[in-house]
Design an enzyme around this catalytic site. Sequence first.
Site, short mmCIF file in Angstrom:
data_model
loop_
_atom_site.label_atom_id
_atom_site.label_comp_id
_atom_site.label_asym_id
_atom_site.label_seq_id
_atom_site.Cartn_x
_atom_site.Cartn_y
_atom_site.Cartn_z
N LYS A 156 -0.36 4.28 6.42
CA LYS A 156 -0.90 5.20 5.42
C LYS A 156 -0.46 6.62 5.72
O LYS A 156 -0.14 6.96 6.86
CB LYS A 156 -2.44 5.17 5.44
CG LYS A 156 -3.07 3.83 5.04
CD LYS A 156 -3.09 3.64 3.54
CE LYS A 156 -3.82 2.36 3.16
NZ LYS A 156 -3.32 1.18 3.88
N SER B 33 0.81 -1.21 0.00
CA SER B 33 0.00 0.00 0.00
C SER B 33 0.85 1.27 0.00
O SER B 33 0.35 2.33 -0.30
CB SER B 33 -0.93 0.01 1.22
OG SER B 33 -0.19 0.14 2.39
#
Lengths: 208, 208
Positions: B166, B128
């Site tokens: 993130k 990610s």
Amino acid sequence: MSPTLTRRQQEIYDYLRDHLDDFPHPPTLDELCTALGLKSRGSLHKQIQALIDAGLVEPMNNQRRGIRLAEQSAAPTSPHPGEDELPLYGAIAAGRPIEAISNPETIPVPPMLRTDKPCYVLEVNGDSMIDEGILDGDLVVIEQRDQARNGEIVVALVEGSDATLKRIEQQPGKTILHPANSTMSPMVFPPDQVQVQGVLVGQMRRYH
Amino acid sequence: MSPTLTRRQQEIYDYLRDHLDDFPHPPTLDELCTALGLKSRGSLHKQIQALIDAGLVEPMNNQRRGIRLAEQSAAPTSPHPGEDELPLYGAIAAGRPIEAISNPETIPVPPMLRTDKPCYVLEVNGDSMIDEGILDGDLVVIEQRDQARNGEIVVALVEGSDATLKRIEQQPGKTILHPANSTMSPMVFPPDQVQVQGVLVGQMRRYH
DNA sequence: TGGACAAGTTCTCCCTGTGTTCTATATTAT
DNA sequence: ATAATATAGAACACAGGGAGAACTTGTCCA
């Protein structure tokens, strides 16, 4: 400890390091003079003498073609055994071959990121390996080697150019350096123009 | 012992600290002059002299290119002297809140990759953050915090989901988690559903 | 064996770049 | 206004680097 070479001494030592193997026999002083752009044997001899005193060049007592590099007495790795610091040789792709001794700076590297062989650390300059997750400013741990297996990421010194970090592919008659950046193309060279200086074994980045 | 630098002295010292490594060789006074926008070697020399008196710069007795920073004797780095190991809490995105795991395993982390605050290490799972150069299998150093500034990369625990890595953007009424992967989309949550567990401060990868 | 030539060594001379010092002037703070 | 700080510029001194001659030593060959 290290008597800190002068600029010219460093230049000459770098040249010897990188080109001594190019000569069929070890070169004479005169040959080195022309190679280095000097006109006087005496001048060169003075510089070489300084390198000998610094322990970087084997003393050649009146022998013909006697110039050899001194054995690096297990130096780069473990001046302090048990120490988990590695020399930081500066930035790669910064415009010159990896310097020999110049920089006494060392940084701590966890054993996990290195190998048992001699290693050193470089700071990455540029985005040529960005698709492999190696970014501008990263520190890379390099195992000192002059040969690589295909597919390894190496520090390669290309004739008349900078040292760069690339993935290597060696085929009969040609050596290909693959950047990991979609905007850059692989580069193909004759094998004898590409000199492997080490292989990537670890990488670090700080965000603060 | 704080000889209280003048403003200019501080400026020059800061410049040296930040840029001394940029030079292939230690710079001459003239080079520093142009770099600093001065026109007179003499002026610079006076400032440098002040820094030498203050013990911040190595005295260079008539040597060429002799400007070096003095060794910072004390070690402001290690709040836990001798301790350069951090707990390895396992893999992130592995499906569990961080603190739940009580894993005694630790791994060595160089001081450079961590902060003075409590930190721990996670192994990255998934792609990610691939566009930020964080790959599957990398180890990341996380500073333990429950708040983050916008733009920082955080370990976030989303209600009823895994912990993930993130980039965070907090707006009034909503919190956005940006993956760095062109195939994935930002995710928007109510702020109370996102729990920050730490902030990325370092990253390591091994290639062997 | 000895001489010729090649190559390493030592020397002296010289020039340039660069650190150092000093004085004068501008700028800023008290 | 006075002192502290900064800058410019000139003048000086010396280390680093190079040229070239002279000397020594090794190598090769007749």
